[in-house]
Enzyme design. Structure first.
Site, mmCIF file in Angstrom:
data_model
loop_
_atom_site.group_PDB
_atom_site.id
_atom_site.type_symbol
_atom_site.label_atom_id
_atom_site.label_comp_id
_atom_site.label_asym_id
_atom_site.label_seq_id
_atom_site.Cartn_x
_atom_site.Cartn_y
_atom_site.Cartn_z
ATOM 1 N N LEU A 253 33.702 30.667 34.954
ATOM 2 C CA LEU A 253 33.342 31.805 34.156
ATOM 3 C C LEU A 253 34.939 33.149 33.271
ATOM 4 O O LEU A 253 34.728 33.815 32.512
ATOM 5 C CB LEU A 253 32.379 32.705 34.719
ATOM 6 N N GLY A 254 35.099 33.386 34.660
ATOM 7 C CA GLY A 254 36.602 33.630 34.012
ATOM 8 C C GLY A 254 37.330 34.001 35.060
ATOM 9 O O GLY A 254 37.203 33.051 36.786
ATOM 10 N N GLY A 256 39.610 36.326 37.294
ATOM 11 C CA GLY A 256 39.783 37.280 37.759
ATOM 12 C C GLY A 256 40.754 38.230 38.369
ATOM 13 O O GLY A 256 41.735 37.466 38.437
ATOM 14 N N GLN A 257 41.257 39.459 39.120
ATOM 15 C CA GLN A 257 42.594 39.715 39.827
ATOM 16 C C GLN A 257 42.348 39.119 40.671
ATOM 17 O O GLN A 257 44.087 38.608 41.218
ATOM 18 C CB GLN A 257 41.899 41.041 39.946
ATOM 19 N N PHE A 258 41.812 38.535 40.925
ATOM 20 C CA PHE A 258 41.960 37.300 43.183
ATOM 21 C C PHE A 258 41.106 35.949 42.980
ATOM 22 O O PHE A 258 41.550 35.939 43.990
ATOM 23 C CB PHE A 258 40.495 38.667 43.964
ATOM 24 N N GLY A 259 41.427 35.766 41.801
ATOM 25 C CA GLY A 259 40.621 34.151 41.807
ATOM 26 C C GLY A 259 39.293 33.744 40.608
ATOM 27 O O GLY A 259 39.450 34.583 39.848
ATOM 28 N N GLU A 260 39.136 32.690 40.886
ATOM 29 C CA GLU A 260 38.436 32.380 39.838
ATOM 30 C C GLU A 260 36.904 32.618 39.626
ATOM 31 O O GLU A 260 36.243 32.590 41.297
ATOM 32 C CB GLU A 260 38.463 30.670 39.485
ATOM 33 N N LYS A 275 32.415 33.642 43.219
ATOM 34 C CA LYS A 275 34.040 33.461 43.236
ATOM 35 C C LYS A 275 34.914 33.008 44.441
ATOM 36 O O LYS A 275 34.869 32.989 45.409
ATOM 37 C CB LYS A 275 33.501 34.886 43.496
ATOM 38 N N ASP A 367 36.372 50.844 42.525
ATOM 39 C CA ASP A 367 37.745 49.722 41.743
ATOM 40 C C ASP A 367 37.042 49.987 40.708
ATOM 41 O O ASP A 367 36.285 49.503 40.154
ATOM 42 C CB ASP A 367 37.803 48.818 41.943
ATOM 43 N N ARG A 371 35.179 46.160 33.415
ATOM 44 C CA ARG A 371 35.952 44.699 34.490
ATOM 45 C C ARG A 371 35.109 44.595 35.376
ATOM 46 O O ARG A 371 35.196 43.318 35.864
ATOM 47 C CB ARG A 371 37.159 45.294 34.721
ATOM 48 N N ASN A 372 35.179 45.459 36.003
ATOM 49 C CA ASN A 372 33.734 45.967 37.178
ATOM 50 C C ASN A 372 32.126 45.792 37.378
ATOM 51 O O ASN A 372 31.554 46.388 37.859
ATOM 52 C CB ASN A 372 34.249 46.471 38.364
ATOM 53 N N ASP A 385 31.559 44.224 42.390
ATOM 54 C CA ASP A 385 33.353 44.115 43.746
ATOM 55 C C ASP A 385 33.251 45.198 44.136
ATOM 56 O O ASP A 385 34.268 45.773 44.401
ATOM 57 C CB ASP A 385 34.245 43.924 42.279
HETATM 58 P P1 AMP Z 1 36.543 39.245 38.222
HETATM 59 O O1 AMP Z 1 37.012 38.603 39.402
HETATM 60 O O2 AMP Z 1 35.096 40.059 39.230
HETATM 61 O O3 AMP Z 1 36.923 40.368 38.179
HETATM 62 O O4 AMP Z 1 35.725 38.138 37.392
HETATM 63 C C1 AMP Z 1 36.085 37.628 36.409
HETATM 64 C C2 AMP Z 1 35.144 37.532 35.696
HETATM 65 O O5 AMP Z 1 34.536 36.765 35.731
HETATM 66 C C3 AMP Z 1 34.437 38.557 34.943
HETATM 67 O O6 AMP Z 1 35.313 38.969 33.622
HETATM 68 C C4 AMP Z 1 33.432 38.315 34.208
HETATM 69 O O7 AMP Z 1 33.255 37.640 33.341
HETATM 70 C C5 AMP Z 1 32.831 36.653 35.300
HETATM 71 N N1 AMP Z 1 31.828 37.096 36.527
HETATM 72 C C6 AMP Z 1 32.425 37.417 37.629
HETATM 73 N N2 AMP Z 1 31.134 37.778 38.608
HETATM 74 C C7 AMP Z 1 29.848 37.040 37.744
HETATM 75 C C8 AMP Z 1 28.667 36.970 37.785
HETATM 76 N N3 AMP Z 1 28.467 37.193 39.167
HETATM 77 N N4 AMP Z 1 28.362 36.342 36.798
HETATM 78 C C9 AMP Z 1 28.839 36.679 35.678
HETATM 79 N N5 AMP Z 1 30.341 36.570 35.603
HETATM 80 C C10 AMP Z 1 30.734 37.090 36.470
#
Ligand code: AMP
Length: 517
Positions: A253-254, A256-260, A275, A367, A371-372, A385
């Site tokens: 899905l994405g 993030g700052q700390f991983g996938e 995560k 934070d 984005r969060n 987060d």
């Molecule tokens: P993060 O590491 O929290 O910044 O997440 C990176 C990306 O993953 C976010 O920008 C969202 O697009 C996606 N994401 C994170 N958490 C979720 C979640 N619980 N449900 C759906 N998408 C998520």
């Protein structure tokens, strides 16, 4: 405007009127009912904290409950049931999973049920038209969904003003709202001419005649959103280190700052977000301490942490899955096509509601930013987060400050300078988040580095009013950016200001006035 209490606040928080006493009890039982025997209802919850939604809920007095939604048991300890099934609650020792007994003769009859899927038989909560914590804007959104008809209605209880009820009705064109007045003896009325001993009676009465309402109450509003159970399952409620082999990653899905972040399945059935944290991005001990606390934070506007896998690297964090991903991307993709000010105010109000809960728990997010915040179905927004900023280090958004990294453009000056992170520094970040919302995800202080923005802020500079931003909304942002943290509003105040943004005393509620001469 200062940090005043909610408009019309009677400061009675925690004093919940005994609404069930005044409801008619079911006098006959269907074949699904069973006789209550040896019931253990424990009012002392020494397990995990009682979920906030139920803090004020009365302990069951009549222990026959009805299922509000169908549920498929996820482990052998749990019961499967259908919406409408009746059951006896045997034990409420566990705060969020109650032991229940169904009266059917086939299949499993005794096991655990999620507390938020059941309500006492004949209670207001068990009525199909009762939408407990539903705000006016949410009620409008729900009633305007396809499938509702002229005369679709719901009765809602204000989340922040316990004990106040409103009726929202779709008249075929728009949604009209009426306040339900309470009688001293527990009854209800809309106009003083017609008084009722229960809400059921009121609904039945106005189902047959309009009498000053915009139309008859014909059909409960459709319930499209089924709430999530409080945990992945009964077993993970307290033992939330789970086997990583029970998880399947389906789609990335994405990053993030700390991983996938992956969309995945737990036990091949339950959709979750997984995560995966970059190896070495945190100290597992620090993380576990934080996660312990986060697990008990429960609120409809906070992402629910379900489970963790910390025994090996990479560490996994398992949370509820939000269909539309981050608010930042969601806003940028829309860029004003379908999202406009009323919807934007609602987004900010929902985030303020989640933050107001963290405020009551004295929990600092550190934070808060678009984005969060994550976007679910039916325009639901949830804060994600929380607590993680304390245990991680990040990258680009998080500019270096000594040996830590901070999202400088979201961080209050006193937090950058003196490391003074408080609920009030979260309020500052909330002002920046409001800017992101009204500008469809623009970067604050364009053309400046975080450090340059900070220098300007110290000279009294503030982000100017975005072109499309209404003056009143900008006023709220400026309050969040008050140089004196103690003069910034509380999240509770921000929540009601945003929820009541479009309401005026005169126009918000209609009178059912055909009897007013
Ligand atoms: P993060 O590491 O929290 O910044 O997440 C990176 C990306 O993953 C976010 O920008 C969202 O697009 C996606 N994401 C994170 N958490 C979720 C979640 N619980 N449900 C759906 N998408 C998520």
């Amino acid at each position: 405007m200062g940090n005043c209490c909610r408009k019309n606040c009677s400061c009675l928080s925690g004093v919940l009127p005994c609404v069930f006493n005044n409801e008619k009890r079911a006098t006959s039982y269907t074949t699904n009912d069973i006789v209550i025997q040896n019931i253990h209802i424990n009012t002392q919850h020494d397990g995990p904290q009682l979920p906030p939604r139920f803090e004020n809920r009365r302990e069951p007095q009549i222990n026959t409950y009805v299922a509000l939604y169908s549920y498929e048991g996820r482990t052998p300890d749990e019961l499967s049931f259908k919406a409408g099934d009746k059951m006896v609650i045997l034990d409420t020792t566990h705060a969020s999973w109650w032991k229940a007994k169904l009266s059917r003769t086939r299949g499993k009859t005794e096991g655990y049920v999620p507390f938020n899927y059941v309500a006492p038989v004949s209670s207001i909560e068990s009525m199909p038209w009762f939408f407990k914590d539903t705000k006016r804007t949410a009620a409008e959104r729900l009633l305007l969904q396809p499938g509702n008809i002229t005369g679709s209605f719901l009765i809602r209880e204000s989340e922040s003003q316990k004990g106040e009820y409103s009726l929202s009705v779709f008249d075929g064109i728009a949604v009209k709202h009426y306040r339900l007045r309470k009688l001293d003896d527990g009854g209800f009325y809309i106009t003083a001419k017609s008084k009722f001993i229960s809400m059921n009676e009121l609904v039945e009465y106005y189902g047959k005649r309009e009498e000053g309402l915009c139309c008859k109450l014909l059909k409960p509003c459709l319930k499209t959103a089924i709430p999530l159970p409080p945990d992945l399952c009964y077993n993970t409620a307290d033992h939330w280190e789970i086997d990583r082999n029970s998880l399947k990653c389906l789609k990335k899905l994405g990053q993030g700052q700390f991983g996938e972040v992956w969309e995945g399945l737990w036990n091949n059935t339950i959709p979750v977000a997984i995560k995966t944290l970059k190896t070495g991005s945190m100290n597992p001990q620090d993380f576990l301490r934080e996660a312990q606390f986060m697990k008990n934070l429960r609120h409809p506007k906070l992402i629910q942490l379900y489970a963790v896998c910390t025994l090996e690297e990479p560490v996994y964090i398992i949370t509820e899955l939000m269909k539309h991903g981050s608010l930042h991307t969601y806003l940028q993709n829309d860029n004003g096509t379908s999202i406009h000010i009323p919807h934007q105010v609602d987004m900010a109000a929902q985030v303020a509601s989640g933050m107001a809960y963290l405020e009551t728990q004295s929990f600092i997010h550190r934070d808060l930013a678009a984005r969060n915040v994550l976007v679910g179905e039916n325009s639901v927004y949830k804060v994600a987060d929380f607590g993680l900023a304390r245990v991680f280090t990040g990258d680009d958004v998080y500019e270096a400050k000594n040996d830590t990294k901070l999202p400088l453009k979201w961080t209050a000056p006193e937090a950058v300078k003196y490391n003074k992170f408080t609920v009030k520094s979260d309020v500052w970040a909330f002002g920046i988040l409001m800017f992101e919302i009204v500008t469809y995800g623009k970067m604050p202080y364009p053309g400046l580095t975080g450090r340059q923005a900070l220098d300007k802020l110290e000279q009294g500079y503030r982000i100017p009013k975005p072109f499309t931003c209404p003056h009143d909304l900008y006023e709220i942002m400026l309050q969040c950016w008050n140089a004196k943290p103690e003069e910034r509003p509380t999240f509770e105040t921000l929540q009601w200001k945003l929820e009541d943004y479009f309401e005026t005393e005169a126009s918000s509620y209609l009178e059912a006035n055909s009897f007013v001469r």
